[in-house]
Every structure is written in structure tokens, then in C-alpha cells.
Write an enzyme that holds these catalytic residues in place. Structure first.
Site, mmCIF file in Angstrom:
data_model
loop_
_atom_site.group_PDB
_atom_site.id
_atom_site.type_symbol
_atom_site.label_atom_id
_atom_site.label_comp_id
_atom_site.label_asym_id
_atom_site.label_seq_id
_atom_site.Cartn_x
_atom_site.Cartn_y
_atom_site.Cartn_z
ATOM 1 N N PRO A 1 24.427 -28.507 29.851
ATOM 2 C CA PRO A 1 23.557 -27.471 29.274
ATOM 3 C C PRO A 1 22.517 -26.914 30.252
ATOM 4 C CG PRO A 1 23.659 -29.431 27.874
ATOM 5 C CD PRO A 1 24.251 -29.800 29.192
ATOM 6 N N GLU A 2 21.791 -25.937 29.757
ATOM 7 C CA GLU A 2 20.679 -25.315 30.478
ATOM 8 C C GLU A 2 19.638 -26.366 30.879
ATOM 9 O OE1 GLU A 2 17.171 -21.961 29.593
ATOM 10 O OE2 GLU A 2 18.836 -22.227 28.194
ATOM 11 N N THR A 3 19.190 -26.301 32.129
ATOM 12 C CA THR A 3 18.183 -27.205 32.709
ATOM 13 C C THR A 3 18.349 -28.647 32.212
ATOM 14 O OG1 THR A 3 16.500 -26.602 31.045
ATOM 15 C CG2 THR A 3 16.521 -25.366 33.110
ATOM 16 N N ASN B 1 15.292 -21.228 36.687
ATOM 17 C CA ASN B 1 16.246 -21.740 35.703
ATOM 18 C C ASN B 1 17.638 -21.449 36.264
ATOM 19 O OD1 ASN B 1 17.913 -22.183 33.483
ATOM 20 N ND2 ASN B 1 16.444 -21.357 32.021
ATOM 21 N N PRO C 1 19.573 -24.304 25.712
ATOM 22 C CA PRO C 1 18.838 -25.532 25.374
ATOM 23 C C PRO C 1 19.076 -25.917 23.912
ATOM 24 C CG PRO C 1 17.364 -23.681 25.170
ATOM 25 C CD PRO C 1 18.717 -23.106 25.577
#
Length: 357
Positions: free
Chosen positions: A47-49, A113, A189
Site C-alpha cells: 500500500p501507500e507509504t 509520497n 492508505p
């Protein structure tokens, strides 16, 4: 017999990040790579970050209240390349799998990001920085540029990706589609864990709509991957026992066909690894109906202009290498600039002189 279209086994990791702990995040990422590869995955998506976790506090705290969290985010963000990326690359190499992982990247004094790509030999082969951090994300991250919109060539197809609300940027999506994107990574997220109404599925509904629409509009597979929050993160944020602010769980992860149909998932709340085999011949079935970058495009009416160039904050400007003859010549009535532009004829050895009026 004709061409044979490849098939590839992919994995979407739905998991909680060790919050603001880079070393633990890298360790968990490497373990999940091994686990996904043991299930046959050749492409593994996070996933994101995911490292070192999404900055949830930007939605729940004032900037002053969140400053201590930001210092921790800054200290635990990843420099590319570094020991952290070396470890992830080694895990990808050992697993013989391609890996895409969301990170908070530190470059100089600014965080980004970033979606980072590794090939199956462990090399970093691509990097996409979110073009515009969404809303209050701008308090922690800088803006990316078009260099991250180029597709990555893999043995199993053309790979691209966007982060979270970039999926509302139709031109960014079409920039990928117009290059022939076949597999799309949609990294998000655990948005549904941060809500004032735990019963609301608004974030999940928006995620599903965005992912399935891109699959159909771009005639590609979409690996939509989101994280979840664990109890330790909720406690660290100061919201233990307050699910109306932040709760455990969250996220909507699924693997989607070019038709918009869901091949695996959706998975919510609990940690899981979703697996699916993508048969790229399915893309041709949908191209028969609509090829958004081909027979269903109208370049005589609509065209997209994309700047793929990196946007550095500094461009070197070199001082001229003056000889005594040049100086004497200038004193005799010739004038010249003391600094030649980087691409002037002087730098190629055939300098022009200007005669003073």
C-alpha cells in the site's frame, strides 16, 4: 498459431505498517515478500507509504500537535537508494519477484509520497512520486513530477501506478493508458479507519469506484491495495477507545480485471495477502469494444501533452573559461557576457563574438 499472451501471478498485500518505524517496516515488508512469493506471486504490491506508515495525524491533529509526529516521519523516511532499499531489493531477488512498495521518501530536506519499483533481480527500476499531495498531506510531502509517469517494461506486461486521489486526475490516468498500460497499481492508505462515522463506507466506495473505472476505461488489470491500522498505531495516535476518530482495521484491497470484475477480494480490515493470476489475453477482449489509446481515441479533437522530464530545483550555470586573449580583446572594444549559458557555442569550442557598437 499467432501470439501467445502472458499470464502472471500477482499478490496484493493488505497489512498494517509498524508505525513510524523504518527498520521494523522493512523487516515486515521482506517477510511479506517471502510469504507472497511462497504462494506463487511474481509481482507483489504494497500500500501507500507502507514504510514507515501513513501520517494519519494530519487528519486528526492540528499542525502544532502533529509536529512531533512529523519529526518521527522525517527520521524514519527512506532515502533512495540506501540500506533500507538494499534490503527490500535483496528480498525481491531471493523471492524472484517484482515488488512495488509505497514509501515516504526523504530527498534532501523534503519528503515525498513515493511508489518504488524493484525487478526480480532486486534492482530499483522505477519511482513515482505523488504529483499533488491531497489536502492536508501538503503539510508533510512535496510534489512529484512527470518523470514518474513512465511505464515500466516487465516480462509480463507494461506496469504503471498512481497513488490514492491521483485517480481523480483523469489526465494522469490517461498518460498511463496512452502508453499502453496493462497492469495498474492503485496504492491507498487505510482511509476507512479514519472517519467520524465508523458505519460509513464512503472511502471504500470511492476506492472501489475509482479502481474499477480505471480498469474498464484503461482496459487494464488493477491491483488496488490498501493498508489497515493496528491497535498499537491507534494507541500511539492517542485515540485508543475512540473509534469515532480512528479505529483498528480499515482498507479495501482487491484485484480487478479489465472488464471491471473483481478477481480477488475485496478484503477489508484484517491483514491478508490476495492472490490472482492475470491472463493478459483478457485485455484484447475488451480492446475489441474500446481501445482508449487507439480506435476509441480522437486525436483530431482531444490530445494530451505530457512532460516526462524531471524538474530539478537547480541547473548548473558554468562560468566562462576566459583566456588573456579574450580579456584583451574585450578591452579593445569587444564586449561579452562574463558567464556563457550552458548550451552556448563557446562550450562546443566555436564561440561567437559580439562587436560593440
Amino acid at each position: 498459431m499467432g501470439d501467445q499472451f502472458p499470464k502472471v501471478k500477482v499478490a496484493a498485500v493488505h497489512a498494517a505498517s509498524p508505525f513510524l518505524d523504518r527498520e521494523a517496516g522493512v523487516e515486515k515488508t521482506c517477510a511479506l515478500i517471502a510469504e507472497a512469493a511462497a504462494g506463487g506471486a511474481e509481482l507483489i504490491v504494497f500500500p501507500e507509504t507502507f514504510i514507515p506508515g501513513y501520517p494519519v495525524w494530519i487528519w486528526t491533529h492540528t499542525p502544532a500537535q502533529g509536529s512531533a509526529f512529523f519529526i518521527r516521519l522525517y527520521a524514519n523516511s527512506i532515502v533512495v537508494p540506501s540500506e533500507a532499499t538494499d534490503r527490500i531489493g535483496a528480498a525481491a531477488r531471493k523471492a524472484s519477484a517484482w515488488v512495488a512498495v509505497g514509501i515516504s521518501e526523504r530527498d534532501g530536506g523534503t519528503l515525498y509520497n513515493t511508489l518504488l519499483y524493484f525487478d526480480d533481480s532486486g534492482r530499483i527500476v522505477g519511482k513515482h512520486r505523488k504529483l499533488v499531495p491531497t489536502c492536508v498531506e501538503r503539510t508533510v510531502w512535496g510534489r512529484g513530477d512527470g518523470s514518474g509517469l513512465k511505464l515500466i517494461e516487465t516480462p509480463f506486461g507494461k506496469l504503471g501506478g498512481l497513488i490514492c486521489w491521483e485517480h481523480s486526475m483523469d489526465l494522469a490516468r490517461y498518460a498511463l493508458t496512452s502508453q499502453g498500460e496493462q497492469i495498474h497499481i492503485a496504492a491507498w492508505p487505510a482511509g476507512s479507519a479514519v472517519t467520524h462515522d465508523p458505519s460509513s463506507g464512503v472511502f471504500d466506495d470511492l476506492t472501489e469506484a475509482a479502481a474499477r473505472h480505471h480498469a474498464a476505461a484503461g482496459q487494464c488489470f488493477v491491483i488496488n491495495v490498501q493498508s489497515c491500522l493496528d491497535a498499537a498505531t491507534v494507541k500511539d495516535l492517542g485515540f485508543e477507545g475512540r473509534p469515532e476518530m480512528v479505529r483498528e482495521g480499515g482498507g479495501w484491497t482487491a484485484i480487478i480485471a479489465p472488464t471491471g470484475q473483481i478477481l480477488a477480494g475485496p478484503n477489508r480490515d484484517d491483514e491478508a495477502i490476495l492472490h490472482a493470476e492475470l491472463d493478459l489475453s483478457l485485455i484484447a477482449h475488451f480492446k475489441y469494444v474500446s481501445d482508449a489509446a487507439g480506435h476509441y481515441a480522437r486525436p483530431d479533437v482531444l490530445q494530451l501533452l505530457v512532460n516526462f522530464e524531471p524538474q530539478p530545483i537547480m541547473t548548473p550555470h558554468f562560468a566562462a573559461d576566459l583566456s588573456s586573449h579574450d580579456i584583451q580583446g574585450a578591452g579593445a572594444g569587444e564586449k561579452r557576457s562574463e558567464i556563457d549559458p550552458p548550451h552556448s557555442e563557446h562550450r562546443s569550442g566555436t564561440r561567437k563574438r559580439e562587436t560593440a557598437p
